[in-house]
Design an enzyme around this catalytic site. Structure first.
Site, PDB file in Angstrom:
ATOM      1  N   ASP A  27     -31.476 -33.392  -8.305  1.00 47.46           N
ATOM      2  CA  ASP A  27     -31.427 -34.377  -6.730  1.00 47.46           C
ATOM      3  C   ASP A  27     -29.939 -34.365  -6.156  1.00 47.46           C
ATOM      4  OD1 ASP A  27     -29.828 -36.403  -9.043  1.00 47.46           O
ATOM      5  OD2 ASP A  27     -31.225 -37.707  -8.933  1.00 47.46           O
ATOM      6  N   HIS A  28     -29.282 -35.514  -5.891  1.00 44.11           N
ATOM      7  CA  HIS A  28     -28.514 -36.352  -5.572  1.00 44.11           C
ATOM      8  C   HIS A  28     -27.205 -36.185  -5.945  1.00 44.11           C
ATOM      9  CE1 HIS A  28     -30.234 -40.223  -6.150  1.00 44.11           C
ATOM     10  NE2 HIS A  28     -29.122 -39.958  -6.370  1.00 44.11           N
ATOM     11  N   ARG A  61     -43.416 -21.281 -36.543  1.00 43.10           N
ATOM     12  CA  ARG A  61     -44.142 -22.444 -37.134  1.00 43.10           C
ATOM     13  C   ARG A  61     -44.049 -23.587 -35.596  1.00 43.10           C
ATOM     14  NH1 ARG A  61     -39.064 -22.054 -39.085  1.00 43.10           N
ATOM     15  NH2 ARG A  61     -38.042 -24.191 -39.918  1.00 43.10           N
ATOM     16  N   HIS A  62     -43.040 -22.407 -35.202  1.00 42.56           N
ATOM     17  CA  HIS A  62     -42.578 -22.477 -33.660  1.00 42.56           C
ATOM     18  C   HIS A  62     -43.472 -22.922 -33.053  1.00 42.56           C
ATOM     19  CE1 HIS A  62     -39.028 -25.323 -35.396  1.00 42.56           C
ATOM     20  NE2 HIS A  62     -38.464 -23.511 -36.242  1.00 42.56           N
ATOM     21  N   GLY A  82     -35.959 -38.164 -15.246  1.00 44.13           N
ATOM     22  CA  GLY A  82     -36.539 -38.153 -14.060  1.00 44.13           C
ATOM     23  C   GLY A  82     -37.299 -36.913 -13.933  1.00 44.13           C
ATOM     24  N   MET A  83     -36.253 -36.306 -14.014  1.00 44.33           N
ATOM     25  CA  MET A  83     -36.465 -34.777 -13.693  1.00 44.33           C
ATOM     26  C   MET A  83     -37.537 -34.138 -15.105  1.00 44.33           C
ATOM     27  SD  MET A  83     -35.357 -32.694 -10.995  1.00 44.33           S
ATOM     28  CE  MET A  83     -34.529 -32.711  -9.906  1.00 44.33           C
ATOM     29  N   HIS A 136     -36.266 -23.903 -31.304  1.00 44.52           N
ATOM     30  CA  HIS A 136     -37.424 -24.737 -31.516  1.00 44.52           C
ATOM     31  C   HIS A 136     -39.249 -24.504 -30.669  1.00 44.52           C
ATOM     32  CE1 HIS A 136     -35.439 -26.123 -35.603  1.00 44.52           C
ATOM     33  NE2 HIS A 136     -35.497 -23.851 -35.281  1.00 44.52           N
ATOM     34  N   CYS A 151     -30.263 -34.264 -13.315  1.00 42.35           N
ATOM     35  CA  CYS A 151     -30.154 -35.315 -12.397  1.00 42.35           C
ATOM     36  C   CYS A 151     -29.833 -36.185 -13.550  1.00 42.35           C
ATOM     37  CB  CYS A 151     -32.060 -35.987 -11.952  1.00 42.35           C
ATOM     38  SG  CYS A 151     -33.024 -37.372 -13.404  1.00 42.35           S
ATOM     39  N   GLY A 152     -29.785 -37.188 -12.747  1.00 47.33           N
ATOM     40  CA  GLY A 152     -28.153 -38.554 -13.300  1.00 47.33           C
ATOM     41  C   GLY A 152     -28.476 -38.665 -14.529  1.00 47.33           C
ATOM     42  N   THR A 153     -29.293 -38.873 -15.525  1.00 48.58           N
ATOM     43  CA  THR A 153     -29.508 -39.010 -16.823  1.00 48.58           C
ATOM     44  C   THR A 153     -30.426 -37.802 -16.907  1.00 48.58           C
ATOM     45  OG1 THR A 153     -31.909 -40.671 -16.645  1.00 48.58           O
ATOM     46  CG2 THR A 153     -30.137 -41.782 -16.538  1.00 48.58           C
ATOM     47  N   GLY A 154     -31.463 -37.179 -16.103  1.00 50.71           N
ATOM     48  CA  GLY A 154     -31.969 -35.838 -16.940  1.00 50.71           C
ATOM     49  C   GLY A 154     -33.345 -35.530 -16.778  1.00 50.71           C
TER      50      GLY A 154
HETATM   51  C1  RB5 Z   1     -31.440 -41.331  -8.890  1.00 54.54           C
HETATM   52  O1  RB5 Z   1     -30.005 -42.420  -8.919  1.00 54.54           O
HETATM   53  C2  RB5 Z   1     -30.868 -41.096 -10.889  1.00 54.54           C
HETATM   54  O2  RB5 Z   1     -32.353 -42.598 -10.652  1.00 54.54           O
HETATM   55  C3  RB5 Z   1     -31.373 -39.587 -11.109  1.00 54.54           C
HETATM   56  O3  RB5 Z   1     -30.737 -39.118 -10.910  1.00 54.54           O
HETATM   57  C4  RB5 Z   1     -31.803 -40.179 -13.172  1.00 54.54           C
HETATM   58  O4  RB5 Z   1     -31.123 -39.935 -13.383  1.00 54.54           O
HETATM   59  C5  RB5 Z   1     -33.934 -40.742 -12.575  1.00 54.54           C
HETATM   60  O5  RB5 Z   1     -33.594 -39.804 -13.769  1.00 54.54           O
END
Ligand code: RB5
Length: 143
Positions: free
Chosen positions: A8-9, A132-133, A70-71, A98, A65-68
């Site tokens: 994403d952005h 096992r994995h 959401g993806m 694993h 993505c920002g935190t990973g």
């Molecule tokens: C975008 O602001 C943010 O929500 C997205 O990149 C991500 O972190 C969502 O999980």
């Protein structure tokens, strides 16, 4: 090997650096992400990448993505996807050894581009350990 990548952005610069590095190593890259820093919704980008991995259009995927999260949440709704979030070297190795992650997900707002490149290299170079994995990942899908 063909690798799909989506972002994403928050992940545009990371995506471009990963594409440059992997193309230089001979990988064929397919860009499913945005090339703009205008805000978009991660699920709109994650699902096309997941479909490409499931159909075999690409062999593996990378997502940012920002935190990973959401993806990862969007990708893991697909039965054929094991999307694993990694932010340090040991987790990047274990998510292949694993969990046999077929998509590596990284949190662009919490790691450097250099770290993201390192994590991609680790994940690509590690092997799934099976045993096992294999039994454990076989229990992940639900109807
Ligand atoms: C975008 O602001 C943010 O929500 C997205 O990149 C991500 O972190 C969502 O999980």
């Amino acid at each position: 090997m063909k690798i799909g990548i989506c972002n994403d952005h928050a992940g545009v610069d990371y995506k471009n650096a990963i594409i440059d590095m992997l193309q230089a190593k001979g990988y064929e890259m397919v860009n499913f992400g945005t090339d703009s820093t205008d805000a978009i919704d991660y699920a709109d980008i994650a699902h096309p990448l997941a479909n490409a991995v499931e159909s075999g259009e690409v062999d593996l995927g990378i997502a940012l993505c920002g935190t990973g999260n959401g993806m990862a949440m969007s990708l893991n709704h697909h039965r054929g996807i094991r999307a694993g979030l990694a932010w340090d070297n040991e987790i990047a190795a274990l998510v292949k050894q694993h969990n046999n992650a077929n998509v590596l997900v990284m949190p662009a707002r919490f790691i450097s581009i250099e770290k993201a490149l390192e994590l991609v290299n680790i994940w690509l170079s590690e092997e799934f350990q099976g045993g096992r994995h294999e039994r454990r990942i076989a229990k992940i899908p639900v109807e």
